[in-house]
Design a protein around this motif. Structure first.
Motif, short mmCIF file in Angstrom:
data_model
loop_
_atom_site.label_atom_id
_atom_site.label_comp_id
_atom_site.label_asym_id
_atom_site.label_seq_id
_atom_site.Cartn_x
_atom_site.Cartn_y
_atom_site.Cartn_z
N ARG A 85 0.83 -1.20 0.00
CA ARG A 85 0.00 0.00 0.00
C ARG A 85 0.87 1.26 0.00
NH1 ARG A 85 -3.36 -1.80 3.34
NH2 ARG A 85 -2.15 -1.34 5.21
N ALA A 86 1.92 1.25 0.81
CA ALA A 86 2.81 2.42 0.87
C ALA A 86 3.53 2.62 -0.45
CB ALA A 86 3.81 2.24 2.01
N LEU A 87 3.98 1.55 -1.07
CA LEU A 87 4.68 1.68 -2.36
C LEU A 87 3.76 2.20 -3.46
CD1 LEU A 87 6.97 -1.48 -2.37
CD2 LEU A 87 7.64 0.90 -2.06
N LEU A 88 2.54 1.68 -3.52
CA LEU A 88 1.61 2.13 -4.56
C LEU A 88 1.20 3.59 -4.35
CD1 LEU A 88 -0.67 -1.00 -5.04
CD2 LEU A 88 1.08 -0.11 -6.58
N LEU A 89 0.90 3.97 -3.12
CA LEU A 89 0.55 5.36 -2.87
C LEU A 89 1.75 6.29 -3.05
CD1 LEU A 89 -1.87 5.01 0.16
CD2 LEU A 89 -2.43 5.66 -2.18
N GLY A 90 2.94 5.82 -2.71
CA GLY A 90 4.15 6.60 -2.95
C GLY A 90 4.40 6.81 -4.43
N LEU A 91 4.14 5.78 -5.22
CA LEU A 91 4.27 5.90 -6.67
C LEU A 91 3.30 6.94 -7.22
CD1 LEU A 91 5.46 4.83 -9.38
CD2 LEU A 91 3.57 3.20 -9.39
N ALA A 92 2.04 6.87 -6.77
CA ALA A 92 1.04 7.84 -7.23
C ALA A 92 1.41 9.26 -6.79
CB ALA A 92 -0.33 7.45 -6.69
N TYR A 93 1.86 9.41 -5.55
CA TYR A 93 2.24 10.73 -5.05
C TYR A 93 3.45 11.27 -5.80
CZ TYR A 93 2.98 14.44 -1.64
OH TYR A 93 3.11 15.66 -1.03
N GLY A 94 4.43 10.42 -6.08
CA GLY A 94 5.60 10.85 -6.83
C GLY A 94 5.27 11.28 -8.24
N LEU A 95 4.40 10.52 -8.91
CA LEU A 95 3.98 10.91 -10.26
C LEU A 95 3.21 12.23 -10.23
CD1 LEU A 95 2.85 7.47 -11.73
CD2 LEU A 95 4.82 8.84 -12.41
N TRP A 96 2.37 12.39 -9.23
CA TRP A 96 1.58 13.61 -9.13
C TRP A 96 2.47 14.82 -8.87
CZ3 TRP A 96 -3.40 13.75 -5.66
CH2 TRP A 96 -4.17 14.83 -6.03
N THR A 97 3.43 14.70 -7.98
CA THR A 97 4.32 15.84 -7.71
C THR A 97 5.18 16.16 -8.92
OG1 THR A 97 5.94 14.38 -6.69
CG2 THR A 97 4.43 15.53 -5.21
N ALA A 98 5.65 15.14 -9.62
CA ALA A 98 6.45 15.40 -10.82
C ALA A 98 5.62 16.11 -11.88
CB ALA A 98 7.01 14.09 -11.37
N MET A 99 4.36 15.70 -12.02
CA MET A 99 3.48 16.34 -13.00
C MET A 99 3.19 17.79 -12.60
SD MET A 99 -0.41 15.40 -14.05
CE MET A 99 -0.99 15.94 -12.46
N MET A 100 2.96 18.03 -11.32
CA MET A 100 2.68 19.39 -10.86
C MET A 100 3.91 20.28 -11.00
SD MET A 100 -0.48 19.35 -9.87
CE MET A 100 -0.79 20.61 -8.68
N LYS A 101 5.08 19.74 -10.71
CA LYS A 101 6.32 20.52 -10.81
C LYS A 101 6.64 20.84 -12.28
CE LYS A 101 9.98 22.08 -8.63
NZ LYS A 101 9.90 23.18 -7.72
N ARG A 102 6.28 19.94 -13.17
CA ARG A 102 6.56 20.12 -14.59
C ARG A 102 5.78 21.29 -15.15
NH1 ARG A 102 4.55 17.64 -19.55
NH2 ARG A 102 2.90 16.72 -18.32
N ASP A 103 4.54 21.50 -14.71
CA ASP A 103 3.71 22.64 -15.09
C ASP A 103 3.56 22.74 -16.61
OD1 ASP A 103 2.05 24.75 -14.50
OD2 ASP A 103 3.68 26.21 -14.62
#
Length: 135
Positions: free
Chosen positions: A29-47
């Motif tokens: 659960r932690a790995l899957l949510l961490g993956l989703a959070y990491g993708l989301w932050t990378a997408m937000m930072k990319r702008d």
């Protein structure tokens, strides 16, 4: 005269298969949510710009940190009192969501309010869950 054999000192109790499954589930659960959070932050930072190496490493770093804290809470949270356990999850959720909201270039006040209300909501929900399912 019969004497009992000396007993070896057992420092920890063996883990049952149910406990092993719980820890494995917490890790997945932690790995899957961490993956989703990491993708989301990378997408937000990319702008909406091009994908760069910096964005990828930023997403990996945020995802790993998120997964590590999530796994730590899942693993060591049950050792806390239910109030502290729920508070820890509320604080974690508030910080995570507030940080994600801060990546949208909104004001810091708005990010703080969004994180605060998210943390309060998650904390109340976690307390309710732990209070109704106590041993």
């Amino acid at each position: 005269m019969a004497h009992a054999a000396p007993r070896t000192i057992q420092w920890h109790r063996p883990m049952t298969s149910a406990e092993h499954d719980l820890h494995r589930g917490a890790l997945i659960r932690a790995l899957l949510l961490g993956l989703a959070y990491g993708l989301w932050t990378a997408m937000m930072k990319r702008d909406t710009g091009p994908v760069t190496v910096g964005n990828v490493f930023y997403g990996i770093l945020c995802g790993v940190l998120f997964a590590a804290v999530m796994y730590g809470l899942a693993r060591f949270g049950p050792l806390l009192m239910r109030e502290l356990h729920a508070t820890a999850y509320g604080v974690f959720a508030g910080i995570a969501v507030g940080y994600l909201h801060s990546l949208t270039n909104q004001s810091i006040l708005r990010s703080t309010v969004v994180g605060l209300f998210t943390g309060i909501g998650v904390g109340i929900a976690a307390f309710y869950r732990y209070y109704t399912r106590e041993d």
